[in-house]
Design an enzyme around this catalytic site. Structure first.
Site, PDB file in Angstrom:
ATOM      1  N   GLU A 237      32.425  44.232  36.489  1.00 26.05           N
ATOM      2  CA  GLU A 237      32.784  43.911  37.766  1.00 26.05           C
ATOM      3  C   GLU A 237      32.920  45.119  38.546  1.00 26.05           C
ATOM      4  O   GLU A 237      34.189  45.926  38.669  1.00 26.05           O
ATOM      5  CB  GLU A 237      34.146  42.937  37.668  1.00 26.05           C
ATOM      6  CG  GLU A 237      34.025  41.598  36.819  1.00 26.05           C
ATOM      7  CD  GLU A 237      33.124  40.757  37.643  1.00 26.05           C
ATOM      8  OE1 GLU A 237      32.836  40.817  38.620  1.00 26.05           O
ATOM      9  OE2 GLU A 237      32.666  39.686  36.886  1.00 26.05           O
ATOM     10  N   CYS A 271      37.122  44.978  46.553  1.00 24.28           N
ATOM     11  CA  CYS A 271      35.787  44.937  46.273  1.00 24.28           C
ATOM     12  C   CYS A 271      34.922  44.059  47.095  1.00 24.28           C
ATOM     13  O   CYS A 271      33.864  44.233  47.459  1.00 24.28           O
ATOM     14  CB  CYS A 271      35.637  44.923  44.788  1.00 24.28           C
ATOM     15  SG  CYS A 271      36.454  43.073  44.431  1.00 24.28           S
TER      16      CYS A 271
HETATM   17  P1  NAD Z   1      38.044  53.165  38.561  1.00 23.03           P
HETATM   18  O1  NAD Z   1      36.631  52.959  37.900  1.00 23.03           O
HETATM   19  O2  NAD Z   1      38.310  54.597  38.867  1.00 23.03           O
HETATM   20  O3  NAD Z   1      39.140  52.830  37.357  1.00 23.03           O
HETATM   21  C1  NAD Z   1      39.273  51.779  36.924  1.00 23.03           C
HETATM   22  C2  NAD Z   1      39.774  51.687  35.681  1.00 23.03           C
HETATM   23  O4  NAD Z   1      38.927  52.286  34.545  1.00 23.03           O
HETATM   24  C3  NAD Z   1      41.092  52.302  35.624  1.00 23.03           C
HETATM   25  O5  NAD Z   1      42.022  51.604  34.567  1.00 23.03           O
HETATM   26  C4  NAD Z   1      40.938  53.912  35.031  1.00 23.03           C
HETATM   27  O6  NAD Z   1      41.758  54.283  34.143  1.00 23.03           O
HETATM   28  C5  NAD Z   1      39.774  53.230  33.706  1.00 23.03           C
HETATM   29  N1  NAD Z   1      38.821  54.299  33.330  1.00 23.03           N
HETATM   30  C6  NAD Z   1      38.477  55.571  34.396  1.00 23.03           C
HETATM   31  N2  NAD Z   1      37.513  56.233  33.351  1.00 23.03           N
HETATM   32  C7  NAD Z   1      37.242  55.687  32.221  1.00 23.03           C
HETATM   33  C8  NAD Z   1      36.322  55.832  31.246  1.00 23.03           C
HETATM   34  N3  NAD Z   1      35.609  57.024  31.211  1.00 23.03           N
HETATM   35  N4  NAD Z   1      36.588  54.969  30.224  1.00 23.03           N
HETATM   36  C9  NAD Z   1      37.362  53.871  30.167  1.00 23.03           C
HETATM   37  N5  NAD Z   1      38.201  53.697  31.396  1.00 23.03           N
HETATM   38  C10 NAD Z   1      38.168  54.415  32.286  1.00 23.03           C
HETATM   39  O7  NAD Z   1      38.278  52.192  39.676  1.00 23.03           O
HETATM   40  P2  NAD Z   1      39.575  51.969  40.492  1.00 23.03           P
HETATM   41  O8  NAD Z   1      39.401  53.360  41.507  1.00 23.03           O
HETATM   42  O9  NAD Z   1      40.881  51.700  39.895  1.00 23.03           O
HETATM   43  O10 NAD Z   1      39.325  50.731  41.320  1.00 23.03           O
HETATM   44  C11 NAD Z   1      38.537  50.771  42.412  1.00 23.03           C
HETATM   45  C12 NAD Z   1      37.060  50.391  42.197  1.00 23.03           C
HETATM   46  O11 NAD Z   1      36.878  49.224  41.521  1.00 23.03           O
HETATM   47  C13 NAD Z   1      36.116  50.026  43.451  1.00 23.03           C
HETATM   48  O12 NAD Z   1      34.882  50.547  43.490  1.00 23.03           O
HETATM   49  C14 NAD Z   1      36.113  48.320  43.584  1.00 23.03           C
HETATM   50  O13 NAD Z   1      35.086  47.960  44.206  1.00 23.03           O
HETATM   51  C15 NAD Z   1      36.024  48.081  42.049  1.00 23.03           C
HETATM   52  N6  NAD Z   1      36.529  46.894  42.075  1.00 23.03           N
HETATM   53  C16 NAD Z   1      35.786  45.857  41.761  1.00 23.03           C
HETATM   54  C17 NAD Z   1      35.933  44.443  41.493  1.00 23.03           C
HETATM   55  C18 NAD Z   1      35.073  43.608  41.188  1.00 23.03           C
HETATM   56  O14 NAD Z   1      35.542  42.426  40.809  1.00 23.03           O
HETATM   57  N7  NAD Z   1      33.947  43.678  41.207  1.00 23.03           N
HETATM   58  C19 NAD Z   1      37.473  44.088  41.795  1.00 23.03           C
HETATM   59  C20 NAD Z   1      38.302  45.147  42.165  1.00 23.03           C
HETATM   60  C21 NAD Z   1      37.897  46.661  42.185  1.00 23.03           C
END
Ligand code: NAD
Length: 525
Positions: A237, A271
């Site tokens: 997502e 998002c």
């Molecule tokens: P992010 O991708 O930086 O981090 C998300 C999660 O992934 C965190 O828990 C982080 O620690 C973990 N993570 C980071 N690198 C990783 C790796 N290599 N392997 C496994 N886990 C890892 O995102 P964010 O800044 O926390 O959230 C914002 C983003 O999320 C925005 O792009 C937003 O659009 C998206 N988002 C999407 C939805 C949806 O439902 N489509 C909902 C909310 C947010």
């Protein structure tokens, strides 16, 4: 693994340290996975009513702890309290209630038809749990975007290892606490591991049976690449660049109020926030005046009871300001605020100075389509307004994006709005409203293009956390089936006649008469 074995959490409003969390070693993660696998062996056989009871209990606990949960979410993210209540807690309650009432119907075996050549067989589909699901969550809606996949996975009979965002560990702990004292659950059914991205990587390395990830496109790609090595199924997502389309016959005051909410809710850190505003030429000037007026009325950075709080992290501010500054350098015009003064976050300043990461809502027009502010996710309180002349043109321009999460269409002409909704390349669409569709538990949710893979919410969500098994039962007692050895020439001829008549371009009478010889042969055995 990371060198430090702990990380700190800061209050987004004051910059104060509010928590210190240990980062697990890889061997601890592997231990958690082992215990989750054991728990899943018990939980997979739990009855649907037992699972519904669990969802009911969690729902009641949320209500019993409502104020504390809202305060925790606000403390972790800096968001205002109504946002925490309406967009984090409320959709979670809706989904809990929906699965509590419907999970047995959704997951029960489904009868399917059987073709004529398998006459005498019964066919059906069963859903069974995948095993251990790794759930990795972001910080922007730390409660909803964690609890909903967690309860869906558990309702489908799985065990869960949950990694909240390192920016919102407090909310993660509160979610784990909701399950902690329910002693009838197998131990290890829901485990929380805290830490940065490296911990998420370690979790995938431990080999879960499914990964459910919500976050950025960049991290989604890394997760899918890592999962590919072990062929672990992923649901992703990811981000959005959602178009908000206002046709000339739209209810204008309502569309403008919806636009201000869609662009600035949760300080734009959403998002499914509207990020590109396409307004039909005839009404564009009036629309701009209205959104300007309504934006001026917003109570920005006025504490938890205001409309818009600070950004959750100072780092987030730079991406937003850089996009606005690029647009301004290339000729964009600022409609609001009259005096835009935000400056980039300086990594060298002290924590106390960096927080709160405040930013004024910005409305822009006079924009070139190739600007970052129209191409990349902004994730901040920015409303870029473009104009269009024809419906076909706006569909084509809205679809000119690598992302496809949500969209919003405004018109009194429902047929036209429905046509646009159909043609937009997004996983979801809301007509004459914005964002609300995400909170409907009956509807599946997810993205197309680079906004993601898979769906959750609705019946699809529960089935996605399950393996699908198709089963056929042959009721025949005969020694031999028609297609078994030894092959006979007359069977070949009857089958050929059947295929030619039944699947060829024949009349109904020919179809029936072509089927009879094969049917008789079946009946003879
Ligand atoms: P992010 O991708 O930086 O981090 C998300 C999660 O992934 C965190 O828990 C982080 O620690 C973990 N993570 C980071 N690198 C990783 C790796 N290599 N392997 C496994 N886990 C890892 O995102 P964010 O800044 O926390 O959230 C914002 C983003 O999320 C925005 O792009 C937003 O659009 C998206 N988002 C999407 C939805 C949806 O439902 N489509 C909902 C909310 C947010």
């Amino acid at each position: 693994m990371t060198a430090k074995n702990y990380f700190l959490n800061y209050n987004p409003v004051t910059g104060e340290e509010i928590g210190k969390y240990s980062i697990p070693s890889q061997s601890e993660i592997i231990k958690a996975k082992k215990s989750a696998t054991e728990a899943s062996q018990f939980w997979k056989d739990s009855s649907f009513s037992k699972r519904s009871e669990l969802l009911k209990e969690i729902r009641k606990k949320i209500i019993a702890n409502l104020t504390e949960l809202i305060e925790t979410i606000c403390l972790d993210t800096g968001k205002v309290q109504l946002e925490a209540l309406m967009a984090d807690i409320y959709p979670s309650l809706e989904i809990l209630y929906y699965y509590e009432k419907n999970l047995a119907d959704i997951l029960q075996p489904e009868k399917r038809k059987t073709p004529l050549t398998a006459l005498g067989n019964k066919s059906w589909v069963e859903y069974y749990p995948r095993g251990v699901v790794a759930i990795i969550s972001p910080w922007n809606y730390p409660f909803q975007l964690s609890l909903v996949p967690i309860i869906t996975a558990i309702a489908a009979g799985n065990a869960v290892i949950y990694k909240p965002s390192e920016e919102t560990p407090l909310t993660g702990e509160k979610i784990a606490d909701l399950f902690a004292d329910i002693t009838r659950l197998p131990s290890g059914l829901l485990q929380i591991i805290q830490g940065p991205g490296e911990v998420g990587k370690g979790l995938i390395e431990s080999g879960p049976d499914m990964i459910f990830f919500t976050g950025s496109v960049a991290t989604g790609k890394k997760i899918m690449a890592q999962a590919a090595k072990k062929l672990i199924p992923v649901e992703l997502e990811l981000g959005g660049k959602d178009p908000f389309i206002v046709l000339k016959d739209a209810p204008l005051a309502r569309a403008a109020t919806g636009a201000v909410y869609g662009a600035f809710a949760n300080t734009g850190q959403l998002c499914v926030g509207a990020e590109r505003f396409y307004v039909q030429e005839e009404i564009a000037e009036e629309f701009k005046e209205l959104v300007k007026e309504k934006t001026k009325e917003l109570r920005v950075n006025q504490g938890p009871k205001g409309d818009i709080g600070p950004l959750t992290t100072p780092q987030q501010k730079n991406k937003i300001i850089e996009q606005v500054e690029e647009a301004l350098a290339k000729g964009a015009n600022i409609i609001e605020p009259d005096n835009f003064t935000s400056s980039l976050h300086d990594n060298n300043i002290s924590r106390e100075e960096a927080y709160p990461a405040e930013i004024q809502p910005v409305i822009l027009d006079n924009l070139e389509e190739d600007l970052k502010i129209l191409q990349e996710e902004t994730f901040g309180p920015v409303m870029p307004i473009l104009t269009f002349s024809s419906v076909d043109e706006v569909i084509q321009r809205a679809n000119n994006s690598h992302l496809g999460l949500n969209s919003s269409v405004w018109s009194k002409d429902r047929q036209l709005a429905r046509r646009i909704a159909r043609e937009l390349e997004t996983g979801n669409c809301m007509i004459n409203d914005v964002i609300k569709n995400v909170g409907n538990p009956y509807l599946p949710f997810g993205g197309v293009k680079m906004s993601g893979i898979g769906r959750y919410h609705g019946p699809e969500g529960l089935k996605n956390f399950s393996n699908t098994k198709s089963i056929m039962l042959n009721k025949s007692q005969a020694e031999k089936e028609l297609n078994w050895f030894p092959f006979k020439e007359e069977v070949y001829q009857d089958l050929k006649t059947y295929l030619e008549n039944y699947y060829g371009d024949r009349s109904l009478l020919e179809k029936i008469s072509g089927t009879i010889p094969l049917l008789l042969r079946f009946l003879k055995g």
